[in-house]
Design a protein around this motif. Structure first.
Motif, PDB file in Angstrom:
ATOM      1  N   ARG A  32      10.416  10.721  -2.238  1.00  0.00           N
ATOM      2  CA  ARG A  32       9.372  10.196  -3.123  1.00  0.00           C
ATOM      3  C   ARG A  32       9.909   9.825  -4.503  1.00  0.00           C
ATOM      4  O   ARG A  32       9.563   8.786  -5.049  1.00  0.00           O
ATOM      5  CB  ARG A  32       8.248  11.219  -3.264  1.00  0.00           C
ATOM      6  N   HIS A  39       5.282   4.311  -5.223  1.00  0.00           N
ATOM      7  CA  HIS A  39       4.300   3.908  -4.215  1.00  0.00           C
ATOM      8  C   HIS A  39       3.061   4.798  -4.297  1.00  0.00           C
ATOM      9  O   HIS A  39       3.104   5.888  -4.854  1.00  0.00           O
ATOM     10  CB  HIS A  39       4.904   4.009  -2.811  1.00  0.00           C
ATOM     11  N   PRO A  40       1.959   4.343  -3.708  1.00  0.00           N
ATOM     12  CA  PRO A  40       0.757   5.200  -3.688  1.00  0.00           C
ATOM     13  C   PRO A  40       0.969   6.417  -2.778  1.00  0.00           C
ATOM     14  O   PRO A  40       1.852   6.427  -1.924  1.00  0.00           O
ATOM     15  CB  PRO A  40      -0.337   4.282  -3.138  1.00  0.00           C
ATOM     16  N   GLY A  41       0.135   7.420  -2.953  1.00  0.00           N
ATOM     17  CA  GLY A  41       0.248   8.671  -2.200  1.00  0.00           C
ATOM     18  C   GLY A  41       0.198   8.498  -0.694  1.00  0.00           C
ATOM     19  O   GLY A  41       0.874   9.216   0.037  1.00  0.00           O
ATOM     20  N   GLU A  42      -0.594   7.556  -0.222  1.00  0.00           N
ATOM     21  CA  GLU A  42      -0.720   7.323   1.217  1.00  0.00           C
ATOM     22  C   GLU A  42       0.623   6.921   1.826  1.00  0.00           C
ATOM     23  O   GLU A  42       0.938   7.262   2.969  1.00  0.00           O
ATOM     24  CB  GLU A  42      -1.757   6.240   1.520  1.00  0.00           C
ATOM     25  N   PHE A  43       1.415   6.174   1.066  1.00  0.00           N
ATOM     26  CA  PHE A  43       2.733   5.748   1.522  1.00  0.00           C
ATOM     27  C   PHE A  43       3.606   6.968   1.799  1.00  0.00           C
ATOM     28  O   PHE A  43       4.294   7.045   2.825  1.00  0.00           O
ATOM     29  CB  PHE A  43       3.386   4.851   0.461  1.00  0.00           C
ATOM     30  N   TYR A  44       3.564   7.955   0.908  1.00  0.00           N
ATOM     31  CA  TYR A  44       4.385   9.160   1.058  1.00  0.00           C
ATOM     32  C   TYR A  44       3.829  10.091   2.132  1.00  0.00           C
ATOM     33  O   TYR A  44       4.601  10.786   2.805  1.00  0.00           O
ATOM     34  CB  TYR A  44       4.528   9.882  -0.283  1.00  0.00           C
ATOM     35  N   ASP A  45       2.514  10.085   2.305  1.00  0.00           N
ATOM     36  CA  ASP A  45       1.921  10.871   3.389  1.00  0.00           C
ATOM     37  C   ASP A  45       2.417  10.355   4.739  1.00  0.00           C
ATOM     38  O   ASP A  45       2.766  11.128   5.627  1.00  0.00           O
ATOM     39  CB  ASP A  45       0.395  10.813   3.341  1.00  0.00           C
ATOM     40  N   GLU A  46       2.433   9.050   4.870  1.00  0.00           N
ATOM     41  CA  GLU A  46       2.907   8.432   6.104  1.00  0.00           C
ATOM     42  C   GLU A  46       4.411   8.684   6.289  1.00  0.00           C
ATOM     43  O   GLU A  46       4.869   8.966   7.396  1.00  0.00           O
ATOM     44  CB  GLU A  46       2.630   6.928   6.075  1.00  0.00           C
TER      45      GLU A  46
END
Length: 140
Positions: A32, A39-46
């Motif tokens: 990250r 990047h947005p949080g969703e990008f890192y969740d994925e």
């Protein structure tokens, strides 16, 4: 194995799982902030869903080898191979319980657990072989 050995195997399984999770978290945090920042949080969740299993497959397998080798070498009167199998079984049960036992039917999980079991057995074998070699050398 004694009852205390089963308790130690359970503790080793929990410790292995905790360290494995911490390593996965550290790798995702590194990803990250160093590899793909901004990047947005969703990008890192994925990304975490892709990265974490590979951390477990690679680092977790190495951890099993190192920990079981160390523990078997420290306690030579314990059956190292049986201890390795019991730790692996406890780990599989705890790990799959964390996701509601849904992972038990996934090929990826089963292959990962087989690799960890193999690493644990090899670690116990190496420690036992080293112990036997050291004993033989000392008696000569």
């Amino acid at each position: 194995m004694k009852t205390t050995d089963f308790a130690r195997a359970f503790g080793a399984a929990i410790a292995l799982l905790a360290v494995n999770l911490l390593v996965a978290i550290a790798v995702v945090v590194f990803y990250r902030f160093v590899i793909e920042p901004g990047h947005p949080g969703e990008f890192y969740d994925e990304a975490a869903m892709r990265i974490a299993p590979w951390c477990s497959h690679i680092i977790g397998t190495a951890l099993f080898f190192v920990v079981i080798r160390f523990v078997t070498a420290r306690k030579p009167d314990r059956n190292g191979l049986l201890f390795a199998v019991v730790v692996s079984l406890f780990y599989a049960i705890i790990d799959s319980a964390m996701v509601g036992f849904a992972s038990l039917v996934e090929v990826e999980f089963l292959l990962s657990m087989m690799a960890k079991l193999a690493a644990a057995v090899v670690g116990a074998g190496v420690a036992t072989r080293t112990k036997v070699h050291a004993t033989t050398t000392a008696e000569s």
